[in-house]
Design a protein around this motif. Structure first.
Motif, short mmCIF file in Angstrom:
data_model
loop_
_atom_site.label_atom_id
_atom_site.label_comp_id
_atom_site.label_asym_id
_atom_site.label_seq_id
_atom_site.Cartn_x
_atom_site.Cartn_y
_atom_site.Cartn_z
N SER A 10 0.84 -1.21 0.00
CA SER A 10 0.00 0.00 0.00
C SER A 10 0.87 1.25 0.00
O SER A 10 0.55 2.23 -0.66
CB SER A 10 -0.92 0.02 1.21
N ASP A 35 -5.99 -1.01 -4.59
CA ASP A 35 -5.37 -1.55 -3.38
C ASP A 35 -6.25 -2.65 -2.78
O ASP A 35 -7.20 -2.36 -2.07
CB ASP A 35 -5.15 -0.42 -2.37
N GLU A 36 -5.93 -3.88 -3.08
CA GLU A 36 -6.71 -5.04 -2.65
C GLU A 36 -8.21 -4.79 -2.79
O GLU A 36 -8.96 -4.94 -1.82
CB GLU A 36 -6.37 -5.42 -1.20
MG LIG Z 1 -2.30 -2.66 2.29
#
Ligand SMILES: [Mg+2]
Ligand SMILES: Nc1ncnc2c1ncn2[C@@H]1O[C@H](COP(=O)(O)OP(=O)(O)O)[C@@H](O)[C@H]1O
Lengths: 282, 308
Positions: free
Chosen positions: A68, A180-181
């Motif tokens: 991240s 992000d995921e």
């Molecule tokens: Mg993360």
């Protein structure tokens, strides 16, 4: 029916209008440290990468390894302690509409309707109401949620909310899509559907995608290139090309080439986590 | 149903994000599939009837409780109950109703009410404007917060009554000092709730707005303010209650008009039923104005009611 054809042409025009050489991400010797003094913590160490326009790249690694953080450097939320990120030669200094962002947590504005969420970007860009409206309609249709335009995000399921999130990020026609995921909180069936449709959208737009995940299967299914990261300090330890044919269907996960790549990823990760484990216990 | 969706996914990925698939997903696994429509409507009917029954039961219990209270009051006043506290000077509900009826035909009675309402309207709206503005600014700018917070911490615990002597000394007219006290009473809950609301703005929403190209000012209007609204609404609600509380304190001690004055004056004039008339007025108008605030805020919070 006619309306649909027109919209598809619109999209095709948008794609070619962007040109094939927009969305080059250059990460040069980027390092990020959080905190200072005794609490100083190096989240990402000296990382250099180049991502070509239109490439689909996955950042793969265990949680806490700095995925991240690195993505947020590209997004402009985190300023690197060293080095710099640039998009098409322009250094990143702050977040901007040239980089669409899709978050793991649901990040739709709960007080705006689904439609207004998607139209928000075009409106901020100073597009007229007519244009913002037609853009929002187009993208809602693209993610199959036209019928839910007047609903509030809280009335939608998690998967639907993420689709709106994707539509909202794309409505600014960004050169780069940062994720992000984004499917991390979804059940496996919804997740599989989301992955496949993301690939369809990516194919349609020719947009550069940088996608963070900790799931090996997801990374291999989606990416042209998988960057494997390791923790403490966070860095890219492998850069694997995924030469699997497109379009990809879920069955690909049982093909020999896929399995071989997966084993390689897992090997790299396990060697690395063993090293990290020994380091911690020294 | 899920298997079917899966097959469609494999065969034609193009159509898997169609509205039909979306509807399927939206319905979720706990809802019956198509074809059971009759069962669905039956289930809805029963639950609607259950809800209506529960509501009717709840309201009849409330009415019964009120009636029982009235009866008890009547009985205690009638027999001049003397049991540590005394009911021998307490008028019966009938005497109160009679007094209310008499006053309802007098212009002066309405002047008392209107003057109280005017003080609330002025003091409270001033507090709402100043309170929301201060709260928003303090929530966003640490410097302003550091400058103003000590005053709020220091002044907040001081009750309205304690302000009365100073307010009379500070303000040119009695009217303005009462309005000032109403303003102060309403101000603190509004400021504090607004700050709290601003602080609760989810960081991810600010980030989302930034990446969509929003400027600081646009983030404030489109993210921070709406995120703070539920908390601001709560502050406005509480503030209205405190405004009435403060008003009464001010009116009892100074002035020649208002519901508070009417109530206290009734005591001085030994018009005991009027005391209770005044108290009831305060209760009714306090409740109504709080409800009005909630009603006014409703359209801004529509999204919250539709969030599951
Ligand atoms: Mg993360
Ligand atoms: N804002 C922050 N302040 C301090 N430490 C942070 C911050 N954000 C992340 N970290 C730390 O940096 C490391 C990497 O975090 P992150 O980039 O979120 O990892 P990942 O996304 O791979 O899970 C973690 O050890 C995390 O605790």
């Amino acid at each position: 029916m006619i309306g649909r054809v027109v919209k598809l042409e619109e999209r095709a025009a948008a794609k070619t209008g962007r040109g094939a050489d927009k969305g080059r991400i250059l990460i040069e010797r980027v390092a990020v440290t959080y905190g200072r003094g005794a609490h100083m913590h190096m989240a990402v160490t000296q990382t250099s990468l180049e991502i070509a326009p239109g490439e689909f790249v996955c950042l793969l690694g265990p949680s806490g390894c700095g995925k991240s953080t690195l993505l947020n450097c590209v997004a402009g939320y985190v300023r690197p302690s060293q080095g710099q990120v640039s998009i098409d030669g322009v250094p990143v200094t702050k977040p901007g509409p040239d980089r669409g962002m899709v978050f793991q947590q649901y990040s739709l504005f709960p007080w705006k309707t689904v439609f207004d969420n998607v139209a928000f970007g075009p409106r901020l860009a100073g597009k007229g109401d007519a244009e913002a409206t037609s853009t929002a309609r187009t993208f809602l249709e693209m993610v199959g949620l036209s019928r839910f335009a007047k609903k509030y995000p809280g009335e939608l399921s998690g998967g639907m909310q993420q689709r709106v999130g994707i539509a909202r990020a794309l409505a600014n026609y960004p050169a780069v899509l940062l994720m992000d995921e984004p499917f991390g909180a979804l059940d496996s069936q919804t997740r599989a559907m989301m992955q496949q449709n993301l690939l369809r959208i990516w194919d349609e737009f020719g947009i550069t995608v940088l996608f963070v995940t900790h799931d090996v299967d997801e990374a291999l299914f989606l990416a042209d290139r998988v960057l494997v990261m390791s923790a403490s300090p966070g860095r890219v330890i492998a850069d694997l090309t995924v030469p699997l044919e497109r379009p990809r269907l879920p069955e690909i996960a049982t093909e020999e080439a896929f399995v071989r790549l997966k084993r390689r990823c897992l090997d790299i990760i396990s060697v690395e986590s063993l090293r990290a484990f020994e380091q911690q216990n020294r | 149903m899920n298997l079917e969706a899966g097959r469609e996914l494999v065969a034609a990925p193009q159509s898997s994000w169609s509205d039909a698939a979306a509807a399927g997903e939206g319905a979720g696994p706990d809802r019956p599939a198509h074809g059971d429509d009759d069962d669905v409507s039956l289930a809805v009917d029963t639950s609607a009837r259950d809800a209506a029954m529960a509501l009717a039961r709840s309201w009849s219990l409330r009415a019964a409780a009120l009636l029982a209270g009235l009866a008890l009051w009547y009985w205690a006043a009638k027999i001049h109950l003397d049991f540590y506290f005394r009911f021998d000077n307490v008028p019966t509900p009938l005497a109160v109703a009679e007094a209310l009826w008499r006053h309802a035909h007098e212009a002066k009675f309405y002047i008392h009410i209107l003057i109280s309402m005017r003080r609330i309207a002025l003091g409270y709206s001033l507090a709402a404007v100043v309170g929301i503005f201060l709260g928003l600014v303090m929530g966003r700018l640490q410097t302003i917060r550091d400058l103003v917070m000590p005053y709020i911490e220091l002044l907040r615990p001081i009750p309205a009554v304690a302000w009365i002597p100073l307010a009379i000394l500070m303000w040119p007219t009695e009217e303005s000092s009462i309005i000032y006290i109403v303003f102060l009473g309403a101000l603190f809950p509004i400021v504090l709730n607004t700050i709290h609301g601003v602080e609760q703005t989810p960081e991810v929403l600010v980030r989302a707005a930034e990446s969509l190209g929003a400027s600081r000012v646009q983030i404030f209007w489109h993210v921070v303010l709406p995120a703070a609204l539920p908390s601001i609404a709560a502050g406005l609600s509480v503030g209205m209650g405190v405004a009435w509380f403060s008003l009464l304190a001010g009116e009892i001690i100074s002035g020649q008009y208002g519901i508070g004055y009417f109530t206290w004056n009734a005591y001085s004039l030994i018009q005991y039923p009027d005391i209770i008339v005044g108290m009831l007025l305060i209760g009714v108008f306090g409740t109504l104005s709080t409800y009005a605030v909630q009603l006014l805020m409703r359209p801004f919070l529509a999204w919250q009611r539709r969030t599951r």
